[in-house]
Design a protein around this motif. Structure first.
Motif, PDB file in Angstrom:
ATOM      1  N   HIS A   1       0.829  -1.186   0.000  1.00 36.24           N
ATOM      2  CA  HIS A   1       0.000   0.000   0.000  1.00 36.24           C
ATOM      3  C   HIS A   1       0.872   1.247   0.000  1.00 36.24           C
ATOM      4  O   HIS A   1       2.077   1.180   0.185  1.00 36.24           O
ATOM      5  CB  HIS A   1      -0.993  -0.011   1.157  1.00 36.24           C
ATOM      6  CG  HIS A   1      -0.371  -0.216   2.501  1.00 36.24           C
ATOM      7  ND1 HIS A   1      -0.762  -1.228   3.346  1.00 36.24           N
ATOM      8  CD2 HIS A   1       0.616   0.439   3.135  1.00 36.24           C
ATOM      9  CE1 HIS A   1      -0.043  -1.147   4.450  1.00 36.24           C
ATOM     10  NE2 HIS A   1       0.788  -0.160   4.341  1.00 36.24           N
ATOM     11  N   LEU A   2       0.242   2.362  -0.178  1.00 36.48           N
ATOM     12  CA  LEU A   2       0.965   3.629  -0.271  1.00 36.48           C
ATOM     13  C   LEU A   2       1.071   4.257   1.115  1.00 36.48           C
ATOM     14  O   LEU A   2       0.100   4.291   1.865  1.00 36.48           O
ATOM     15  CB  LEU A   2       0.237   4.571  -1.229  1.00 36.48           C
ATOM     16  CG  LEU A   2      -0.012   4.003  -2.626  1.00 36.48           C
ATOM     17  CD1 LEU A   2      -0.842   4.980  -3.458  1.00 36.48           C
ATOM     18  CD2 LEU A   2       1.288   3.670  -3.319  1.00 36.48           C
ATOM     19  N   THR A   3       2.260   4.741   1.449  1.00 38.26           N
ATOM     20  CA  THR A   3       2.498   5.332   2.765  1.00 38.26           C
ATOM     21  C   THR A   3       3.136   6.709   2.599  1.00 38.26           C
ATOM     22  O   THR A   3       3.414   7.157   1.486  1.00 38.26           O
ATOM     23  CB  THR A   3       3.439   4.448   3.609  1.00 38.26           C
ATOM     24  OG1 THR A   3       4.756   4.509   3.041  1.00 38.26           O
ATOM     25  CG2 THR A   3       2.960   3.006   3.676  1.00 38.26           C
ATOM     26  N   GLU A   4       3.423   7.318   3.731  1.00 45.60           N
ATOM     27  CA  GLU A   4       4.101   8.618   3.703  1.00 45.60           C
ATOM     28  C   GLU A   4       5.481   8.504   3.071  1.00 45.60           C
ATOM     29  O   GLU A   4       5.991   9.468   2.509  1.00 45.60           O
ATOM     30  CB  GLU A   4       4.201   9.207   5.119  1.00 45.60           C
ATOM     31  CG  GLU A   4       5.269   8.602   6.015  1.00 45.60           C
ATOM     32  CD  GLU A   4       4.940   7.222   6.594  1.00 45.60           C
ATOM     33  OE1 GLU A   4       5.835   6.635   7.231  1.00 45.60           O
ATOM     34  OE2 GLU A   4       3.811   6.728   6.413  1.00 45.60           O
ATOM     35  N   LYS A   5       6.065   7.311   3.133  1.00 46.22           N
ATOM     36  CA  LYS A   5       7.383   7.110   2.520  1.00 46.22           C
ATOM     37  C   LYS A   5       7.290   7.204   0.995  1.00 46.22           C
ATOM     38  O   LYS A   5       8.248   7.576   0.338  1.00 46.22           O
ATOM     39  CB  LYS A   5       7.971   5.785   2.965  1.00 46.22           C
ATOM     40  CG  LYS A   5       8.354   5.769   4.433  1.00 46.22           C
ATOM     41  CD  LYS A   5       8.633   4.353   4.901  1.00 46.22           C
ATOM     42  CE  LYS A   5       8.692   4.257   6.390  1.00 46.22           C
ATOM     43  NZ  LYS A   5       7.383   4.389   7.034  1.00 46.22           N
ATOM     44  N   THR A   6       6.145   6.858   0.457  1.00 46.65           N
ATOM     45  CA  THR A   6       5.913   6.989  -0.980  1.00 46.65           C
ATOM     46  C   THR A   6       5.679   8.450  -1.348  1.00 46.65           C
ATOM     47  O   THR A   6       6.202   8.938  -2.351  1.00 46.65           O
ATOM     48  CB  THR A   6       4.687   6.155  -1.401  1.00 46.65           C
ATOM     49  OG1 THR A   6       4.905   4.792  -1.030  1.00 46.65           O
ATOM     50  CG2 THR A   6       4.441   6.258  -2.891  1.00 46.65           C
ATOM     51  N   PHE A  16      12.504   8.844  -7.213  1.00 46.67           N
ATOM     52  CA  PHE A  16      12.522   7.802  -6.188  1.00 46.67           C
ATOM     53  C   PHE A  16      12.562   6.413  -6.806  1.00 46.67           C
ATOM     54  O   PHE A  16      12.204   6.201  -7.950  1.00 46.67           O
ATOM     55  CB  PHE A  16      11.292   7.923  -5.278  1.00 46.67           C
ATOM     56  CG  PHE A  16       9.984   7.905  -6.028  1.00 46.67           C
ATOM     57  CD1 PHE A  16       9.368   6.708  -6.376  1.00 46.67           C
ATOM     58  CD2 PHE A  16       9.368   9.088  -6.400  1.00 46.67           C
ATOM     59  CE1 PHE A  16       8.165   6.694  -7.066  1.00 46.67           C
ATOM     60  CE2 PHE A  16       8.164   9.093  -7.094  1.00 46.67           C
ATOM     61  CZ  PHE A  16       7.564   7.886  -7.427  1.00 46.67           C
ATOM     62  N   VAL A  17      13.019   5.485  -5.992  1.00 45.67           N
ATOM     63  CA  VAL A  17      12.930   4.049  -6.248  1.00 45.67           C
ATOM     64  C   VAL A  17      12.180   3.495  -5.053  1.00 45.67           C
ATOM     65  O   VAL A  17      12.568   3.749  -3.904  1.00 45.67           O
ATOM     66  CB  VAL A  17      14.339   3.407  -6.359  1.00 45.67           C
ATOM     67  CG1 VAL A  17      14.251   1.893  -6.404  1.00 45.67           C
ATOM     68  CG2 VAL A  17      15.073   3.951  -7.583  1.00 45.67           C
ATOM     69  N   ILE A  18      11.106   2.762  -5.282  1.00 45.16           N
ATOM     70  CA  ILE A  18      10.326   2.219  -4.175  1.00 45.16           C
ATOM     71  C   ILE A  18      10.855   0.841  -3.798  1.00 45.16           C
ATOM     72  O   ILE A  18      10.953  -0.044  -4.645  1.00 45.16           O
ATOM     73  CB  ILE A  18       8.825   2.131  -4.527  1.00 45.16           C
ATOM     74  CG1 ILE A  18       8.235   3.526  -4.640  1.00 45.16           C
ATOM     75  CG2 ILE A  18       8.067   1.308  -3.480  1.00 45.16           C
ATOM     76  CD1 ILE A  18       6.751   3.572  -4.886  1.00 45.16           C
ATOM     77  N   VAL A  19      11.196   0.701  -2.535  1.00 46.71           N
ATOM     78  CA  VAL A  19      11.549  -0.602  -1.983  1.00 46.71           C
ATOM     79  C   VAL A  19      10.298  -1.090  -1.273  1.00 46.71           C
ATOM     80  O   VAL A  19       9.999  -0.682  -0.154  1.00 46.71           O
ATOM     81  CB  VAL A  19      12.742  -0.497  -1.013  1.00 46.71           C
ATOM     82  CG1 VAL A  19      13.086  -1.870  -0.449  1.00 46.71           C
ATOM     83  CG2 VAL A  19      13.942   0.132  -1.695  1.00 46.71           C
ATOM     84  N   GLY A  20       9.537  -1.921  -1.983  1.00 44.90           N
ATOM     85  CA  GLY A  20       8.265  -2.370  -1.443  1.00 44.90           C
ATOM     86  C   GLY A  20       7.852  -3.698  -2.034  1.00 44.90           C
ATOM     87  O   GLY A  20       8.651  -4.389  -2.665  1.00 44.90           O
ATOM     88  N   THR A  21       6.612  -4.027  -1.824  1.00 42.29           N
ATOM     89  CA  THR A  21       6.085  -5.289  -2.317  1.00 42.29           C
ATOM     90  C   THR A  21       5.969  -5.265  -3.838  1.00 42.29           C
ATOM     91  O   THR A  21       5.959  -4.191  -4.462  1.00 42.29           O
ATOM     92  CB  THR A  21       4.703  -5.579  -1.720  1.00 42.29           C
ATOM     93  OG1 THR A  21       3.831  -4.495  -2.048  1.00 42.29           O
ATOM     94  CG2 THR A  21       4.778  -5.726  -0.212  1.00 42.29           C
ATOM     95  N   GLN A  22       5.864  -6.442  -4.413  1.00 43.81           N
ATOM     96  CA  GLN A  22       5.697  -6.575  -5.865  1.00 43.81           C
ATOM     97  C   GLN A  22       4.459  -5.797  -6.293  1.00 43.81           C
ATOM     98  O   GLN A  22       3.423  -5.855  -5.643  1.00 43.81           O
ATOM     99  CB  GLN A  22       5.561  -8.059  -6.225  1.00 43.81           C
ATOM    100  CG  GLN A  22       5.488  -8.340  -7.699  1.00 43.81           C
ATOM    101  CD  GLN A  22       4.057  -8.513  -8.188  1.00 43.81           C
ATOM    102  OE1 GLN A  22       3.184  -8.953  -7.464  1.00 43.81           O
ATOM    103  NE2 GLN A  22       3.825  -8.148  -9.421  1.00 43.81           N
ATOM    104  N   GLY A  23       4.598  -5.001  -7.334  1.00 43.05           N
ATOM    105  CA  GLY A  23       3.487  -4.234  -7.860  1.00 43.05           C
ATOM    106  C   GLY A  23       3.294  -2.858  -7.241  1.00 43.05           C
ATOM    107  O   GLY A  23       2.318  -2.173  -7.560  1.00 43.05           O
ATOM    108  N   SER A  24       4.200  -2.443  -6.379  1.00 37.44           N
ATOM    109  CA  SER A  24       4.051  -1.129  -5.730  1.00 37.44           C
ATOM    110  C   SER A  24       4.030   0.010  -6.737  1.00 37.44           C
ATOM    111  O   SER A  24       3.221   0.939  -6.624  1.00 37.44           O
ATOM    112  CB  SER A  24       5.183  -0.896  -4.724  1.00 37.44           C
ATOM    113  OG  SER A  24       5.084  -1.781  -3.650  1.00 37.44           O
ATOM    114  N   LEU A  25       4.914  -0.048  -7.731  1.00 40.46           N
ATOM    115  CA  LEU A  25       4.941   1.011  -8.746  1.00 40.46           C
ATOM    116  C   LEU A  25       3.682   0.964  -9.614  1.00 40.46           C
ATOM    117  O   LEU A  25       3.114   2.002  -9.955  1.00 40.46           O
ATOM    118  CB  LEU A  25       6.187   0.898  -9.612  1.00 40.46           C
ATOM    119  CG  LEU A  25       7.503   1.213  -8.910  1.00 40.46           C
ATOM    120  CD1 LEU A  25       8.684   0.903  -9.832  1.00 40.46           C
ATOM    121  CD2 LEU A  25       7.545   2.660  -8.468  1.00 40.46           C
TER     122      LEU A  25
END
Length: 110
Positions: A1-6, A16-25
Protein backbone atom coordinates in the motif's frame (compact mmCIF):
# COMPACT_ATOMS: atom_id res chain seq x y z
CA UNK A 1 0.00 0.00 0.00
CA UNK A 2 0.96 3.63 -0.27
CA UNK A 3 2.50 5.33 2.77
CA UNK A 4 4.10 8.62 3.70
CA UNK A 5 7.38 7.11 2.52
CA UNK A 6 5.91 6.99 -0.98
CA UNK A 7 4.50 10.49 -0.89
CA UNK A 8 7.47 12.28 0.71
CA UNK A 9 9.58 12.36 -2.49
CA UNK A 10 6.47 13.23 -4.51
CA UNK A 11 5.78 16.22 -2.23
CA UNK A 12 9.44 17.24 -2.41
CA UNK A 13 9.59 16.86 -6.22
CA UNK A 14 12.28 14.19 -5.96
CA UNK A 15 12.92 11.08 -8.07
CA UNK A 16 12.52 7.80 -6.19
CA UNK A 17 12.93 4.05 -6.25
CA UNK A 18 10.33 2.22 -4.18
CA UNK A 19 11.55 -0.60 -1.98
CA UNK A 20 8.27 -2.37 -1.44
CA UNK A 21 6.08 -5.29 -2.32
CA UNK A 22 5.70 -6.57 -5.87
CA UNK A 23 3.49 -4.23 -7.86
CA UNK A 24 4.05 -1.13 -5.73
CA UNK A 25 4.94 1.01 -8.75
CA UNK A 26 2.01 -0.38 -10.75
CA UNK A 27 -0.29 0.43 -7.83
CA UNK A 28 1.06 3.98 -7.67
CA UNK A 29 0.48 4.36 -11.42
CA UNK A 30 -3.10 3.10 -10.95
CA UNK A 31 -3.71 6.28 -8.93
CA UNK A 32 -2.57 8.44 -11.81
CA UNK A 33 1.05 8.98 -10.79
CA UNK A 34 3.98 8.51 -13.14
CA UNK A 35 7.15 6.60 -12.36
CA UNK A 36 10.62 6.70 -13.86
CA UNK A 37 10.41 3.62 -16.12
CA UNK A 38 11.53 5.64 -19.16
CA UNK A 39 14.62 6.84 -17.29
CA UNK A 40 15.84 3.73 -15.43
CA UNK A 41 14.89 0.08 -15.15
CA UNK A 42 11.85 -0.52 -12.95
CA UNK A 43 11.39 -4.18 -13.86
CA UNK A 44 12.11 -5.05 -10.22
CA UNK A 45 8.48 -4.11 -9.52
CA UNK A 46 7.32 -7.24 -11.39
CA UNK A 47 9.49 -9.65 -9.37
CA UNK A 48 7.32 -11.92 -7.20
CA UNK A 49 10.18 -13.35 -5.12
CA UNK A 50 10.91 -10.90 -2.28
CA UNK A 51 14.62 -11.72 -2.01
CA UNK A 52 15.14 -11.44 -5.75
CA UNK A 53 13.17 -8.18 -5.89
CA UNK A 54 15.38 -6.66 -3.18
CA UNK A 55 18.47 -7.84 -5.08
CA UNK A 56 17.16 -6.21 -8.27
CA UNK A 57 16.44 -2.97 -6.41
CA UNK A 58 19.93 -2.99 -4.89
CA UNK A 59 21.43 -3.67 -8.31
CA UNK A 60 19.52 -0.72 -9.80
CA UNK A 61 20.54 1.59 -6.97
CA UNK A 62 24.19 0.56 -7.33
CA UNK A 63 24.00 1.10 -11.09
CA UNK A 64 22.69 4.63 -10.53
CA UNK A 65 25.21 5.32 -7.78
CA UNK A 66 28.28 4.50 -9.88
CA UNK A 67 27.29 6.73 -12.80
CA UNK A 68 29.51 9.70 -13.52
CA UNK A 69 28.19 12.94 -12.03
CA UNK A 70 27.33 14.31 -15.49
CA UNK A 71 25.12 11.27 -16.18
CA UNK A 72 23.46 11.57 -12.78
CA UNK A 73 22.70 15.22 -13.54
CA UNK A 74 21.31 14.26 -16.96
CA UNK A 75 19.01 11.62 -15.43
CA UNK A 76 17.93 14.03 -12.70
CA UNK A 77 17.03 16.61 -15.34
CA UNK A 78 15.03 13.99 -17.27
CA UNK A 79 13.22 12.99 -14.07
CA UNK A 80 12.05 16.53 -13.35
CA UNK A 81 9.09 16.27 -15.73
CA UNK A 82 7.80 13.22 -13.84
CA UNK A 83 8.50 14.86 -10.48
CA UNK A 84 6.59 17.99 -11.45
CA UNK A 85 3.67 15.99 -12.85
CA UNK A 86 3.42 13.91 -9.64
CA UNK A 87 3.63 17.00 -7.45
CA UNK A 88 0.79 18.66 -9.37
CA UNK A 89 -1.27 15.47 -9.41
CA UNK A 90 -0.92 15.21 -5.63
CA UNK A 91 -1.62 18.86 -4.78
CA UNK A 92 -3.95 20.07 -7.53
CA UNK A 93 -6.87 17.70 -7.16
CA UNK A 94 -6.18 14.79 -9.50
CA UNK A 95 -5.23 12.34 -6.77
CA UNK A 96 -7.89 13.71 -4.43
CA UNK A 97 -10.59 13.18 -7.06
CA UNK A 98 -9.53 9.57 -7.55
CA UNK A 99 -9.57 8.94 -3.79
CA UNK A 100 -13.02 10.52 -3.35
CA UNK A 101 -14.42 8.44 -6.22
CA UNK A 102 -12.94 5.31 -4.66
CA UNK A 103 -14.33 6.15 -1.23
CA UNK A 104 -17.83 6.97 -2.47
CA UNK A 105 -17.83 3.77 -4.54
CA UNK A 106 -16.98 1.74 -1.44
CA UNK A 107 -19.67 3.50 0.58
CA UNK A 108 -22.24 2.86 -2.15
CA UNK A 109 -21.44 -0.85 -1.98
CA UNK A 110 -22.24 -0.88 1.73
Amino acid sequence: HLTEKTFKPICLRMPFVIVGTQGSLAYLRSYGFKTFNTIWDESYDDETNDDQRIEKIAFQLRALDVLPIEEKQRLFALAQEVCEYNYNHFYNGGFESILWAELTGMLDEL
